[in-house]
Structures are given as C-alpha cells and as structure tokens.
Design an enzyme around this catalytic site. Sequence first.
Site, PDB file in Angstrom:
ATOM      1  N   ILE A 117       3.736  13.042 -13.915  1.00  0.00           N
ATOM      2  CA  ILE A 117       3.471  14.007 -12.731  1.00  0.00           C
ATOM      3  C   ILE A 117       3.795  13.322 -11.475  1.00  0.00           C
ATOM      4  CG2 ILE A 117       1.395  14.981 -11.683  1.00  0.00           C
ATOM      5  CD1 ILE A 117       0.208  15.328 -14.241  1.00  0.00           C
TER       6      ILE A 117
ATOM      7  N   ASN B  60       6.616   6.577 -10.701  1.00  0.00           N
ATOM      8  CA  ASN B  60       7.762   6.166 -11.362  1.00  0.00           C
ATOM      9  C   ASN B  60       7.999   7.165 -12.618  1.00  0.00           C
ATOM     10  OD1 ASN B  60       5.407   4.780 -12.211  1.00  0.00           O
ATOM     11  ND2 ASN B  60       6.753   3.813 -13.626  1.00  0.00           N
ATOM     12  N   ARG B  61       6.991   7.926 -13.044  1.00  0.00           N
ATOM     13  CA  ARG B  61       7.275   8.783 -14.282  1.00  0.00           C
ATOM     14  C   ARG B  61       6.186  10.019 -14.270  1.00  0.00           C
ATOM     15  NH1 ARG B  61       3.810   6.680 -18.621  1.00  0.00           N
ATOM     16  NH2 ARG B  61       3.093   4.726 -18.102  1.00  0.00           N
TER      17      ARG B  61
ATOM     18  N   LYS C 160     -12.637  11.094 -13.115  1.00  0.00           N
ATOM     19  CA  LYS C 160     -12.071  12.000 -12.316  1.00  0.00           C
ATOM     20  C   LYS C 160     -13.026  12.952 -11.704  1.00  0.00           C
ATOM     21  CE  LYS C 160      -7.717  11.298 -13.906  1.00  0.00           C
ATOM     22  NZ  LYS C 160      -6.748  10.855 -12.756  1.00  0.00           N
TER      23      LYS C 160
ATOM     24  N   ARG D  63       4.394  -0.022 -11.430  1.00  0.00           N
ATOM     25  CA  ARG D  63       4.215  -1.430 -12.031  1.00  0.00           C
ATOM     26  C   ARG D  63       5.476  -1.696 -12.866  1.00  0.00           C
ATOM     27  NH1 ARG D  63      -0.962  -0.677 -15.734  1.00  0.00           N
ATOM     28  NH2 ARG D  63       0.388   1.047 -16.352  1.00  0.00           N
TER      29      ARG D  63
ATOM     30  N   ILE E 180      -0.836  18.893 -19.264  1.00  0.00           N
ATOM     31  CA  ILE E 180       0.594  19.054 -18.814  1.00  0.00           C
ATOM     32  C   ILE E 180       1.395  18.138 -19.667  1.00  0.00           C
ATOM     33  CG2 ILE E 180       1.882  18.232 -16.747  1.00  0.00           C
ATOM     34  CD1 ILE E 180      -0.142  20.472 -16.077  1.00  0.00           C
TER      35      ILE E 180
ATOM     36  N   ASP F 175      -0.169  -2.451  -8.176  1.00  0.00           N
ATOM     37  CA  ASP F 175      -1.098  -2.282  -9.154  1.00  0.00           C
ATOM     38  C   ASP F 175      -2.329  -1.857  -8.667  1.00  0.00           C
ATOM     39  OD1 ASP F 175      -3.015  -2.586 -11.113  1.00  0.00           O
ATOM     40  OD2 ASP F 175      -2.042  -4.005 -12.431  1.00  0.00           O
ATOM     41  N   VAL F 176      -2.740  -0.486  -8.886  1.00  0.00           N
ATOM     42  CA  VAL F 176      -3.849  -0.245  -8.030  1.00  0.00           C
ATOM     43  C   VAL F 176      -5.207  -0.862  -8.194  1.00  0.00           C
ATOM     44  CG1 VAL F 176      -2.946   2.093  -7.591  1.00  0.00           C
ATOM     45  CG2 VAL F 176      -4.380   1.859  -9.462  1.00  0.00           C
TER      46      VAL F 176
ATOM     47  N   TYR G 131     -13.050   8.623 -18.737  1.00  0.00           N
ATOM     48  CA  TYR G 131     -12.025   9.385 -18.027  1.00  0.00           C
ATOM     49  C   TYR G 131     -12.337  10.267 -17.219  1.00  0.00           C
ATOM     50  CZ  TYR G 131      -7.448  11.898 -17.225  1.00  0.00           C
ATOM     51  OH  TYR G 131      -6.290  12.621 -16.778  1.00  0.00           O
TER      52      TYR G 131
END
Length: 244
Positions: free
Chosen positions: A23, A20-21, A154, A43, A183, A58-59, A150
Amino acid sequence: MSEATPAPSTGRSVLITGGNRGIGLAIAKAFLANGDKVAVTYRSESELPDGVLGVQADVTDQASVDAAFTAVEAAHGPVEVLVANAGITKDTLLMRMSEDDFTSVIDTNLTGAFRVIKRASKGMIRLRKGRVVLISSVSGLYGAPGQVNYSASKAGMVGIARSLTRELGSRGITANVVAPGFITTDMTAELPAETQKQYLASVPAARFGSADEVAKVVRWISSDEAGYISGAVIPVDGGLGMGH
Ligand SMILES: NC(=O)c1ccc[n+]([C@@H]2O[C@H](COP(=O)([O-])OP(=O)(O)OC[C@H]3O[C@@H](n4cnc5c(N)ncnc54)[C@H](OP(=O)(O)O)[C@@H]3O)[C@@H](O)[C@H]2O)c1
C-alpha cells in the site's frame, strides 16, 4: 477558475513510511503522479520507481527516524504531507499471544506512528500547514479474532488523529485516519486460503481491494479539496466495516 475545478496541490514534500512495497508504494506512486516531491522509508533494500527518494528507517528506532527526516528535509524541504503507513501483523489467538507479540506490534504500528508524527509536526507547525494520514485498518474499530494486538494498534491511531486535530488544527494541520479493509498485498497473501475465503464472503463488495484504491483516497484526503476534514476515519473496505 470555476468553483468545481480542483485546486492543484503539487510540489509538496511528502513522506510515506514503509513505502517500498504494498500500500505504501502505491501511495508513493499516486503522489508522484500528482507532481509532489515524494520520499519513502524502507528497511530492506528495494527497487523504487524513478523520482522517489528512498531513505532507510526503522520506525521502532527514534534515531533512525530522525536521520531519515533530516535526509528528506535536505532533499525536499520540510515534510508537509506525512503518511504513517509502516505496519506489521503477528496474528494469533489471545490465549497464545505472548506479551512480545502484543508489544512489538504496538511498537511498530502505533508508537512508530507517534515517532514519525512527532518529528514531522515540528516542521508543519513552522510551515503553518500540514497533512497527517494514519493508515489504520478495518480491524481497528470492527475487531478481528486473532488480532488483539493489531486491532489495538490500529484503534489507537484514531486517538492520535483526534487529539492531534484538537492540538494542531488551528495551525493549518489536519490529521485523518484511512482504514483499509482486505487489500491484496504481501500482508494478506500470508493469510491461510480458508481465512481469505471467509473474509471474502463477508465483504459486501464481494471482492478484495487494490492498493491503488487506498492510495487515491490518501492522496485526496491530503489535497486542498479536503482541507476542512480532520479527525475523520475514512474506510476503504468495500463496505466490510460500515458503521464502525
Ligand atoms: N493489506 C491489507 O489488507 C491491509 C488492510 C488494512 C490495513 N493495512 C495496513 O496498511 C499498511 C501497509 O500494509 P501492506 O499490506 O502494504 O503491508 P506490507 O506489504 O507487509 O508492507 C508493510 C510495510 O511496512 C514496512 N515496515 C514494517 N515494519 C517496519 C518498521 N519497523 N520500520 C519501518 N518500516 C516497517 C515494511 O518495510 P519492509 O519492506 O522493510 O519490511 C513495508 O514497507 C500497514 O500499516 C497495514 O497494517 C493493510
């Protein structure tokens, strides 16, 4: 058709989490321009481009992931291209990082990817084809101070992609990791100006990337042209993490 002519890969059922936003939205637009049937999870209520199907999910919640897939399958057919993009940061130095700071980032970024990939794999195995793309980060393999949680989430995506490649590679399914650098999106806008300046100084390209530059690589790695690439980590980082 000459050998150099790109084979069209249009009309596929594509699902992007967190589309929804940022990337994710840029990726949705890139597939839409390709003529694919595009669905995104969101979400919070958000405006989506015409032609993009939005499904709430929601993942971190398997039931909500299952419901989203059921809705997408009913509208577009089984998901043939899955982009696990939804992600969060909770940056802080290790000494200040709570267990919740760590586990909540892992739960969204890594376990969230596992939940959607597992659900999508059923349909892909039946179709005997599929493309899984995990949106990782330069931090995953290069590391970054304040990002123990994080970076771990990843880096874990590389393990998922490579094990998936070995498990499902013979079924016409590829799994690749795209690792963006810095980014310009809401996520990076949150960083202090001083941190942004330091990052910029370390990027060989001497500029930040755009979401569109990531989206085009995701679209290509999902195309027929990239059918023999699997388990790869593709950086889109202006050279920041080269060699990692
Ligand atoms: N921006 C960068 O420089 C950069 C660099 C490397 C990697 N990445 C990765 O690229 C991906 C997209 O980043 P971005 O910069 O576009 O971030 P963003 O603008 O903050 O967007 C994050 C997206 O993830 C969704 N999301 C977060 N938690 C979720 C959950 N529990 N369930 C479902 N959706 C959830 C958000 O949905 P809501 O709108 O509902 O919150 C939003 O759509 C992330 O995985 C990020 O780690 C970004």
